[in-house]
Scaffold this motif. Structure first.
Motif, PDB file in Angstrom:
ATOM      1  N   ASP A 114       0.823  -1.216   0.000  1.00  0.00           N
ATOM      2  CA  ASP A 114       0.000   0.000   0.000  1.00  0.00           C
ATOM      3  C   ASP A 114       0.854   1.262   0.000  1.00  0.00           C
ATOM      4  N   GLN A 115       1.908   1.270   0.816  1.00  0.00           N
ATOM      5  CA  GLN A 115       2.765   2.452   0.899  1.00  0.00           C
ATOM      6  C   GLN A 115       3.448   2.730  -0.439  1.00  0.00           C
ATOM      7  N   ALA A 116       3.911   1.676  -1.097  1.00  0.00           N
ATOM      8  CA  ALA A 116       4.593   1.840  -2.390  1.00  0.00           C
ATOM      9  C   ALA A 116       3.636   2.363  -3.449  1.00  0.00           C
ATOM     10  N   ILE A 117       2.410   1.845  -3.455  1.00  0.00           N
ATOM     11  CA  ILE A 117       1.395   2.332  -4.409  1.00  0.00           C
ATOM     12  C   ILE A 117       1.096   3.805  -4.143  1.00  0.00           C
ATOM     13  N   LEU A 118       0.931   4.133  -2.869  1.00  0.00           N
ATOM     14  CA  LEU A 118       0.570   5.498  -2.479  1.00  0.00           C
ATOM     15  C   LEU A 118       1.605   6.512  -2.968  1.00  0.00           C
ATOM     16  N   GLU A 119       2.883   6.155  -2.851  1.00  0.00           N
ATOM     17  CA  GLU A 119       3.960   7.087  -3.190  1.00  0.00           C
ATOM     18  C   GLU A 119       4.208   7.200  -4.693  1.00  0.00           C
ATOM     19  N   ALA A 120       3.967   6.115  -5.432  1.00  0.00           N
ATOM     20  CA  ALA A 120       4.429   6.038  -6.828  1.00  0.00           C
ATOM     21  C   ALA A 120       3.604   6.906  -7.765  1.00  0.00           C
ATOM     22  N   GLU A 121       4.292   7.383  -8.804  1.00  0.00           N
ATOM     23  CA  GLU A 121       3.609   8.061  -9.921  1.00  0.00           C
ATOM     24  C   GLU A 121       3.353   7.073 -11.057  1.00  0.00           C
ATOM     25  N   LEU A 122       4.225   6.052 -11.154  1.00  0.00           N
ATOM     26  CA  LEU A 122       4.095   5.043 -12.206  1.00  0.00           C
ATOM     27  C   LEU A 122       4.184   3.664 -11.548  1.00  0.00           C
ATOM     28  N   ILE A 123       3.251   2.783 -11.908  1.00  0.00           N
ATOM     29  CA  ILE A 123       3.165   1.454 -11.290  1.00  0.00           C
ATOM     30  C   ILE A 123       3.250   0.379 -12.368  1.00  0.00           C
ATOM     31  N   PHE A 124       4.266  -0.480 -12.261  1.00  0.00           N
ATOM     32  CA  PHE A 124       4.344  -1.656 -13.126  1.00  0.00           C
ATOM     33  C   PHE A 124       3.560  -2.791 -12.475  1.00  0.00           C
ATOM     34  N   VAL A 125       2.681  -3.417 -13.240  1.00  0.00           N
ATOM     35  CA  VAL A 125       1.958  -4.600 -12.757  1.00  0.00           C
ATOM     36  C   VAL A 125       2.644  -5.819 -13.352  1.00  0.00           C
ATOM     37  N   SER A 126       3.405  -6.527 -12.513  1.00  0.00           N
ATOM     38  CA  SER A 126       4.211  -7.663 -12.969  1.00  0.00           C
ATOM     39  C   SER A 126       3.837  -8.934 -12.211  1.00  0.00           C
ATOM     40  N   VAL A 127       2.543  -9.143 -12.042  1.00  0.00           N
ATOM     41  CA  VAL A 127       2.082 -10.317 -11.297  1.00  0.00           C
ATOM     42  C   VAL A 127       1.938 -11.515 -12.232  1.00  0.00           C
ATOM     43  N   ASN A 128       1.761 -12.673 -11.629  1.00  0.00           N
ATOM     44  CA  ASN A 128       1.687 -13.920 -12.386  1.00  0.00           C
ATOM     45  C   ASN A 128       0.364 -14.023 -13.154  1.00  0.00           C
ATOM     46  N   THR A 129       0.424 -14.557 -14.374  1.00  0.00           N
ATOM     47  CA  THR A 129      -0.785 -14.807 -15.167  1.00  0.00           C
ATOM     48  C   THR A 129      -0.749 -16.247 -15.682  1.00  0.00           C
ATOM     49  N   PRO A 130      -0.919 -17.222 -14.783  1.00  0.00           N
ATOM     50  CA  PRO A 130      -0.826 -18.627 -15.195  1.00  0.00           C
ATOM     51  C   PRO A 130      -2.018 -19.051 -16.051  1.00  0.00           C
ATOM     52  N   THR A 131      -1.914 -20.208 -16.654  1.00  0.00           N
ATOM     53  CA  THR A 131      -3.040 -20.768 -17.401  1.00  0.00           C
ATOM     54  C   THR A 131      -4.092 -21.254 -16.410  1.00  0.00           C
ATOM     55  N   LYS A 132      -5.363 -20.981 -16.696  1.00  0.00           N
ATOM     56  CA  LYS A 132      -6.444 -21.394 -15.803  1.00  0.00           C
ATOM     57  C   LYS A 132      -6.481 -22.913 -15.658  1.00  0.00           C
ATOM     58  N   LYS A 133      -6.716 -23.377 -14.429  1.00  0.00           N
ATOM     59  CA  LYS A 133      -6.794 -24.815 -14.166  1.00  0.00           C
ATOM     60  C   LYS A 133      -8.225 -25.316 -14.047  1.00  0.00           C
ATOM     61  N   SER A 134      -9.179 -24.396 -13.952  1.00  0.00           N
ATOM     62  CA  SER A 134     -10.578 -24.799 -13.838  1.00  0.00           C
ATOM     63  C   SER A 134     -11.466 -23.698 -14.403  1.00  0.00           C
ATOM     64  N   GLY A 135     -12.743 -24.029 -14.604  1.00  0.00           N
ATOM     65  CA  GLY A 135     -13.698 -23.040 -15.093  1.00  0.00           C
ATOM     66  C   GLY A 135     -13.614 -22.831 -16.591  1.00  0.00           C
TER      67      GLY A 135
END
Length: 471
Positions: free
Chosen positions: A80-101
Motif C-alpha cells: 500500500d505504501q509503495a502504491i501510495l507514493e508512486a507516480e508510475l506502477i508496473f503490474v508484474s504479477v503472475n498470469t498462469p493458465t487457468k486450471k478450472s472453469g
C-alpha cells in the motif's frame, strides 16, 4: 499535455519479470526511486538478503542489485505504501493458465491482475500511470481501466499503458541493458500519448529513442503473444524435421544450418531439442488459441494449437526412444537425467522437458538420479509431485534420487539423458562416467551437446536427437 516527470516507481510482483526489469531501471535511473513489492515475505527477504542469495538465478542480476539496492532500489512487503507514493506502477504479477472453469487449460488466469488493479484503485489518492508488464490477453487493459475508473477517488486519474517484456531467461540482464526494442502501447488520446511519453523518458535514460516503439494499446498486448508464438513455432518446426532426420538418416544440425543461412529465415531458434519449456511459450500459445476460439476463428486456433501438440510429441518421442533402445523395458533400470531447468543459465523449471521425461520414466518404474547445478531440491520435488498428483511424494522419492554432481548421478546407471544444455555438461569427463556405468552404457543427447563419434570411441552407445545413426 506535458508528460509527467517520473520520480517514483512501484513494481507489483518480485518475480522473474518484475525483479530484474525494475532492478535495471533503478540502476540506469539513479534519480528515480524504485520500490519492488510482493506479498511473499520469503521472496522479499531473499531479495534483501545480506549475502545476496536472490530468489531467482540470472547471470548479472546480483551485480545489478548490489549496485542499486539501498541507493534507489528497495524491496518491501508494504504494498500500500509503495502504491501510495508512486507516480508510475508496473503490474508484474503472475498470469498462469487457468486450471478450472471457463477456458481451463488455455485461457490466462487474470485473478492476480484484477486483485492488483483493485488494490491500486483502493489505495491511490493521486493520479497514476499503470503499466501492464505481465503477459496478458488482448484488451485486458480495457478491463483494468473499467475497474480503476469505477473505484477511483475524486481527482484521481489512471492512464494505462502496455509495456510487454521480451526477455529470454539466461540473458535477461543483457536483454534489458541492450534491448532489440522497447514496446509501449497506449490509447491514442492526448492523455494516453502523454502517459506514454512519460514512460519513454524513463527508458530513454539508457535505451536509444529509435529502439523505443510506441503503438496502440491493443497492438502492444497482441505483439507479446505473437512474438512468443512465432519463436515457439520455429522450435516446433525444426523439431518436426528432427523426426524426419531420425527416420531417414539425415542430420538435423546440417539441415538447420542450411536453412538458417537463408537471410529470409535466419539461424535463431532453429536448434532441435527434446522440446521447449519455460514460463511463456506454452502459456502464451494456449492463450492465443483461446483468444482465437473466442473470436470464432477455429482455423487460426487449430494452427497455433499444433505448435504445442508438436512440442508434446517431441517429448513423448524422446522418452519412447529411450525405452525402445534399452531393449523395450526400463523397469528397475537406473537412468541419470542431467539437467532439470528448462534451459541453461536459469533456475526456472516451468514446463521443463525433464519433468515430462522423468514422469514417463517413473511410469515405466525406472530408478532415476537427477543432477542440475542451479535448481533447488525442494523445487524438483514440488515439480515431480505436480506432474504425478495421484502418486504420493514418498512413493516418488523411492525411485528418484537428487544428486550433487555428474559423477554421483551417473554411478552404476545404464543410461544418461542430457535434458538441459548447461555449459558444465560440455566439459564432462566422459571416460570417468563410462568407467562407472553399467554396460552397455547408453547416452541420449536431447540438446545436441556431445560429439557422438568421440563418445562411441570411448564405448558409449549414443543416440542424438535429430540423427538417424544406428547405435
Amino acid at each position: 499535455m506535458a508528460p509527467l516527470k517520473v520520480t517514483k516507481i512501484c513494481c507489483l510482483g518480485a518475480g522473474y519479470v518484475g525483479g530484474p526489469t525494475c532492478a535495471v531501471v533503478a540502476l540506469k535511473c539513479p534519480h528515480i526511486k524504485v520500490t519492488i513489492v510482493d506479498f511473499n515475505q520469503a521472496r522479499i527477504d531473499a531479495w534483501n538478503s545480506p549475502d545476496y542469495n536472490l530468489p531467482i538465478y540470472e547471470p548479472g542480476l546480483e551485480d545489478v542489485v548490489r549496485q542499486a539496492r539501498g541507493r534507489n532500489l528497495f524491496f518491501s512487503t508494504n504494498v500500500d505504501q509503495a502504491i501510495l507514493e508512486a507516480e508510475l506502477i508496473f503490474v508484474s504479477v503472475n498470469t498462469p493458465t487457468k486450471k478450472s472453469g471457463v477456458g481451463a487449460g488455455f485461457a490466462a488466469d487474470l485473478n492476480y491482475v484484477e486483485l492488483a488493479t483493485r488494490q491500486i484503485a483502493r489505495v491511490s489518492t493521486s493520479s497514476k500511470i499503470v503499466v501492464e508488464k505481465s503477459t496478458v490477453p488482448c484488451r485486458t487493459a480495457e478491463s483494468m481501466r473499467t475497474i480503476l475508473e469505477a473505484n477511483s477517488k475524486p481527482g484521481c486519474r489512471f492512464d494505462i499503458l502496455s509495456n510487454p517484456e521480451f526477455l529470454a531467461e539466461g540473458t535477461a540482464i543483457q536483454d534489458l541493458f541492450a534491448p532489440d526494442r522497447v514496446l509501449i502501447g497506449s490509447l491514442q488520446t492526448p492523455e494516453g500519448k502523454s502517459a506514454c511519453e512519460s514512460l519513454v523518458e524513463v527508458y530513454n535514460n539508457w535505451v536509444p529513442k529509435q529502439k523505443i516503439f510506441t503503438v496502440g494499446l491493443w497492438s502492444s498486448e497482441l505483439s507479446k503473444l505473437a512474438a512468443n508464438a512465432m519463436l515457439a513455432q520455429r522450435i516446433s518446426s525444426i523439431n518436426a524435421l528432427s523426426a524426419i532426420c531420425e527416420a531417414t538418416g539425415a542430420n538435423i544440425d546440417e539441415v538447420s544450418n542450411a536453412v538458417g543461412m537463408d537471410s529470409r529465415v535466419g539461424p535463431k531458434f532453429l536448434r532441435a531439442s527434446v522440446g521447449f519449456g519455460g514460463s511463456c511459450f506454452q502459456k502464451d500459445i494456449l492463450n492465443l488459441v483461446y483468444l482465437s476460439e473466442s473470436l470464432h476463428l477455429p482455423e487460426v486456433a487449430a494452427y497455433w494449437r499444433q505448435v504445442v501438440e508438436m512440442n508434446d510429441y517431441q517429448k513423448r518421442r524422446f522418452s519412447k526412444r529411450v525405452v525402445d533402445t534399452l531393449f523395450n523395458t526400463i523397469t528397475g533400470k537406473r537412468i541419470a537425467v542431467l539437467g532439470f531447468a528448462f534451459k541453461a543459465d536459469t533456475g526456472d523449471t516451468r514446463e521443463s522437458a525433464a519433468i515430462t521425461l522423468i514422469r514417463d520414466f517413473q511410469a515405466e518404474r525406472a530408478r532415476i538420479s537427477i543432477y542440475d547445478p542451479k535448481v533447488e531440491e525442494s523445487q524438483i520435488w514440488q515439480d515431480l509431485q505436480e506432474a504425478s498428483p495421484t502418486v504420493p511424494l514418498v512413493d516418488i522419492q523411492k525411485n528418484v534420487t537428487i544428486t550433487h554432481s555428474v559423477l554421483e548421478a551417473t554411478r552404476d546407471v545404464e543410461a544418461v539423458i542430457i535434458a538441459t544444455e548447461w555449459r558444465e555438461f560440455k566439459l564432462i569427463d566422459w571416460h570417468a562416467v563410462y568407467a562407472q556405468m553399467s554396460k552397455p552404457a547408453f547416452l541420449f543427447d536431447g540438446r545436441l551437446l556431445v560429439n557422438p563419434d568421440e563418445l562411441r570411441q570411448i564405448g558409449f552407445r549414443v543416440s542424438v536427437i535429430g540423427r538417424g545413426e544406428t547405435l
